[in-house]
Design a protein around this motif. Structure first.
Motif, PDB file in Angstrom:
ATOM      1  N   ASN A   1      29.003  31.190  30.247  1.00  0.00           N
ATOM      2  CA  ASN A   1      30.139  30.346  30.941  1.00  0.00           C
ATOM      3  C   ASN A   1      29.247  29.928  32.574  1.00  0.00           C
ATOM      4  OD1 ASN A   1      32.552  28.669  30.842  1.00  0.00           O
ATOM      5  ND2 ASN A   1      33.145  30.121  32.675  1.00  0.00           N
TER       6      ASN A   1
ATOM      7  N   SER B   1      29.474  26.470  36.063  1.00  0.00           N
ATOM      8  CA  SER B   1      30.089  26.964  37.210  1.00  0.00           C
ATOM      9  C   SER B   1      28.703  26.920  38.450  1.00  0.00           C
ATOM     10  CB  SER B   1      30.406  28.258  37.279  1.00  0.00           C
ATOM     11  OG  SER B   1      31.344  28.525  36.051  1.00  0.00           O
TER      12      SER B   1
ATOM     13  N   GLY C   1      27.106  36.059  40.844  1.00  0.00           N
ATOM     14  CA  GLY C   1      28.362  36.355  40.002  1.00  0.00           C
ATOM     15  C   GLY C   1      28.303  36.992  38.638  1.00  0.00           C
TER      16      GLY C   1
ATOM     17  N   ALA D   1      29.365  39.867  38.199  1.00  0.00           N
ATOM     18  CA  ALA D   1      29.864  41.250  38.300  1.00  0.00           C
ATOM     19  C   ALA D   1      29.814  41.366  39.824  1.00  0.00           C
ATOM     20  CB  ALA D   1      28.819  42.442  37.810  1.00  0.00           C
ATOM     21  N   LYS D   2      30.532  42.262  40.431  1.00  0.00           N
ATOM     22  CA  LYS D   2      30.796  42.463  41.731  1.00  0.00           C
ATOM     23  C   LYS D   2      29.300  42.417  42.771  1.00  0.00           C
ATOM     24  CE  LYS D   2      33.401  43.772  45.513  1.00  0.00           C
ATOM     25  NZ  LYS D   2      34.629  44.333  46.001  1.00  0.00           N
TER      26      LYS D   2
ATOM     27  N   VAL E   1      30.526  33.794  43.314  1.00  0.00           N
ATOM     28  CA  VAL E   1      31.199  33.149  42.069  1.00  0.00           C
ATOM     29  C   VAL E   1      31.785  34.545  41.282  1.00  0.00           C
ATOM     30  CG1 VAL E   1      31.051  31.561  40.163  1.00  0.00           C
ATOM     31  CG2 VAL E   1      28.982  31.410  42.070  1.00  0.00           C
ATOM     32  N   PHE E   2      33.220  34.466  41.304  1.00  0.00           N
ATOM     33  CA  PHE E   2      33.936  35.341  40.337  1.00  0.00           C
ATOM     34  C   PHE E   2      34.798  34.404  39.390  1.00  0.00           C
ATOM     35  CE2 PHE E   2      38.296  37.243  40.577  1.00  0.00           C
ATOM     36  CZ  PHE E   2      38.193  37.957  39.438  1.00  0.00           C
TER      37      PHE E   2
ATOM     38  N   MET F   1      35.625  33.648  34.866  1.00  0.00           N
ATOM     39  CA  MET F   1      35.619  34.078  33.534  1.00  0.00           C
ATOM     40  C   MET F   1      35.526  33.201  32.456  1.00  0.00           C
ATOM     41  SD  MET F   1      39.528  35.153  34.581  1.00  0.00           S
ATOM     42  CE  MET F   1      38.870  35.681  36.117  1.00  0.00           C
TER      43      MET F   1
ATOM     44  N   THR G   1      43.947  38.570  33.496  1.00  0.00           N
ATOM     45  CA  THR G   1      42.628  38.718  33.536  1.00  0.00           C
ATOM     46  C   THR G   1      42.139  40.288  33.268  1.00  0.00           C
ATOM     47  OG1 THR G   1      42.605  39.173  35.810  1.00  0.00           O
ATOM     48  CG2 THR G   1      42.575  36.802  35.375  1.00  0.00           C
TER      49      THR G   1
ATOM     50  N   VAL H   1      37.329  41.520  44.555  1.00  0.00           N
ATOM     51  CA  VAL H   1      37.806  42.042  43.275  1.00  0.00           C
ATOM     52  C   VAL H   1      37.556  43.788  43.711  1.00  0.00           C
ATOM     53  CG1 VAL H   1      36.885  42.553  41.056  1.00  0.00           C
ATOM     54  CG2 VAL H   1      36.649  40.268  42.092  1.00  0.00           C
TER      55      VAL H   1
ATOM     56  N   LYS I   1      41.018  46.483  32.439  1.00  0.00           N
ATOM     57  CA  LYS I   1      40.812  46.372  30.874  1.00  0.00           C
ATOM     58  C   LYS I   1      39.849  47.239  30.484  1.00  0.00           C
ATOM     59  CE  LYS I   1      38.122  42.372  32.667  1.00  0.00           C
ATOM     60  NZ  LYS I   1      38.134  40.904  32.670  1.00  0.00           N
TER      61      LYS I   1
ATOM     62  N   GLN J   1      36.849  47.734  29.466  1.00  0.00           N
ATOM     63  CA  GLN J   1      35.596  46.892  29.336  1.00  0.00           C
ATOM     64  C   GLN J   1      34.518  47.587  30.340  1.00  0.00           C
ATOM     65  OE1 GLN J   1      34.747  43.234  31.460  1.00  0.00           O
ATOM     66  NE2 GLN J   1      35.173  42.177  29.281  1.00  0.00           N
TER      67      GLN J   1
END
Ligand code: OOB
Length: 538
Positions: free
Chosen positions: A236, A241, A307, A309-310, A330-331, A333, A412, A426, A431, A433
């Motif tokens: 994505n 983006s 983006g 990940a942090k 870029v943050f 999903m 999210t 963030v 989650k 993950q």
């Protein structure tokens, strides 16, 4: 209507149409328009091959006709696993044009994942390269086809062996193409996931094109944009983006990099005068280091996005000065919401925040454990609703009940705080993950694979901190066989055929798992155990 797909409720669809977000335009029409406006501009560069907008449009049309001749119909599902190549775009736009629905799998997915995507969506076709990065996709397709009875066509970019060749499907013979509208489904993306098998994210032309249009505006793409695609175009971030679709929307040029290493990417930047690209944090670190010793002229770069990940402030501070360009965080999903720092933001914002929502119609709220809103500046769970955020996963009724609130907000799973002026930072995740340098691993999915090993009685996977990737994965295992080793489990997972990034980086054999007061496995305690071991280098 495709079974398993939850359409947008009329009320929201009317709202997003009347406020101008959804225009009814389709991907096929966008390409057609660009081919008319800028027919001779170069749309794509792959090695020495260049394709203009007119050629891309023409080849996508011919392939759409070829797909129809083959018997593929509107709404049929097609698992698409192509790498960063021109063929990816030809196949993609051919499918958009005739209304078949690509499922964007990643080049690293292996037979277990692909078989699941095909079975879950009842896919009729699977499109692959022949060999990429020493992996034989034709062999894999043979295995998948043996297991999935809906799968009729294997279409290969390259040496097709007993299957079909993409190039040979290009048809001069014209057939009627079905009508496609903005509210039709366009494709499926994959969720990073946290439970069981990856969830599928359905996307309509309307909602996805809105996110692209907004991204193009915010990232200031135009016909002078030269975008280097280094991460997989099927993701994505790289796709929209503003990504490759953003570039095509703006009439710019996409330069396709077969891999993201500086040795491949830097010469491309110099040669093609690339001005825009997107990286995950570990790659940004590699590029910053490589820049010090490689003599390439990278002065054309204007924006590097980071983006997935942090991005630590330490790395964020170095990007601009290292490359003489702007950083954009870029943050986002795959489910929807994307936040950008803006190109004219202060350094403070660009370095320390993950940006703010791209659209004024994104409704975000930050809540506590009971879904109650909290004070601005406090840390909590991020929920979102908006014109390009899904309202349900495909064919996942039970999961949907947990993943969305009763008033249609997506949970999210990210823990964030918001500044007074609406920027998000963030702070963590609730989650189950692991974010391994931008690659997402759903703990439960891999735990289930491990549980299918005869000696594994129980498995729990957690993240462990890593200076380079941000996080790696650690599997805690309770085994009935004292001889079982981590290496044996790695080989077991490889043989099973799952993406390499999901294979745990470390295994810890234990006799029991710490528990929460409610008797569940305490992943928090497991994370603490592994952190302590890492700190004392055991
Ligand atoms: C992108 O999409 P996904 O679906 O692979 O992963 C989404 C998750 C987010 O929920 C968050 O947990 C994490 O990845 N994430 C970030 C981040 N960007 C994504 N966490 C901290 N800082 C960031 N900048 O990863 C994605 C999709 C579109 C654009 C960009 C990234």
């Amino acid at each position: 209507m495709l079974q398993g797909y939850t359409p947008w409720p009329d009320e929201l669809a009317t709202k997003y149409r009347s406020n101008g977000c959804w225009t009814g335009e389709t991907f096929g029409e966008v390409l057609e328009r660009m081919a008319t406006l800028t027919p001779t501009s170069i749309a794509l560069i792959e090695g020495n091959r260049k394709v203009t907008y007119e050629e891309l449009n023409d080849r996508a049309n011919r392939l759409a006709h070829g797909f129809i001749h083959l018997g593929i119909k509107k709404q049929d599902r097609v698992v698409l696993q192509l790498t960063n190549t021109i063929t990816f775009f030809e196949v993609c736009f051919a499918l958009f044009r005739m209304g078949a629905l690509p499922i964007f799998s990643l080049p690293l997915h292996r037979q277990t994942e692909i078989t699941y995507f095909c079975e879950h969506t009842k896919a009729v076709a699977y499109v692959i390269p022949d060999v990429f990065d020493r992996h034989d996709y034709v062999k894999m397709a043979r295995e998948v086809k043996g297991k999935v009875n809906t799968l009729q066509h294997i279409i290969v970019a390259g040496d097709e062996q007993e299957f079909l060749n993409v190039e040979a499907l290009m048809s001069e013979e014209s057939v009627n193409l079905p009508n496609i509208s903005g509210s039709d489904l366009a494709f499926f993306q994959l969720s990073g996931g946290s439970t069981g098998l990856p969830k599928l994210i359905p996307r309509t032309h309307d909602e996805y094109l809105y996110s692209i249009r907004k991204s193009v505006e915010i990232c200031e793409l135009s016909e002078r944009t030269k975008y280097l695609a280094v991460l997989p175009v099927a993701h994505n971030f790289t796709m929209s983006s503003p990504g490759v679709f953003g570039v095509l929307y703006a009439g710019g040029c996409i330069i396709l990099s077969p891999d993201p290493s500086p040795d491949t990417a830097f010469p491309l930047i110099e040669k093609e005068k690339v001005n825009f690209t997107s990286l995950v944090p570990p790659l940004a670190i590699i590029w910053i280091e490589a820049k010090k010793s490689r003599g390439y002229d990278l002065t054309s770069l204007e924006v590097i996005q980071v983006g997935g990940a942090k991005c630590s402030a330490e790395v964020a501070k170095k990007v601009g000065p290292s490359f003489g360009c702007s950083l954009q965080q870029v943050f986002g999903m795959a489910e929807g919401l994307v936040n950008y720092t803006r190109l004219d933001d202060t350094d403070e914002k660009i370095v320390y925040t993950q940006g703010r929502p791209m659209s004024e119609f994104d409704e975000i709220r930050i809540v506590d454990e009971e879904d109650q809103s909290i004070a601005v500046g406090d840390t909590g769970h991020l929920q979102v609703r908006g014109p390009y955020t899904i309202i349900a996963y495909y064919n996942a009724e039970t999961h949907n009940e947990k993943a969305f609130t009763h008033d249609g907000f997506y949970r999210t799973g990210d823990i964030v705080k918001q500044t007074e002026d609406g920027y998000l930072i963030v702070e963590g995740r609730d989650k189950d993950q692991i974010n391994r340098g931008g690659e997402k691993i759903a703990a439960e999915e891999v735990e289930n694979y491990l549980l299918s090993h005869e000696d594994v009685l129980d498995a729990a996977i957690v993240s462990m901190p890593d200076a380079f990737l941000g996080e790696r994965s650690c599997a805690f295992i309770i085994s009935q066989n004292e001889q079982l080793t981590g290496q044996a489990l790695k080989s077991f997972l490889q043989l099973k055929g799952i993406a390499a990034f999901k294979i745990p980086d470390r295994f810890e054999f234990v006799h029991e798992f710490p528990q929460t007061p409610l008797g569940k496995v305490s992943k928090k305690s497991l994370r603490e155990i592994i952190q302590e071991k890492l700190a004392t280098k055991i």
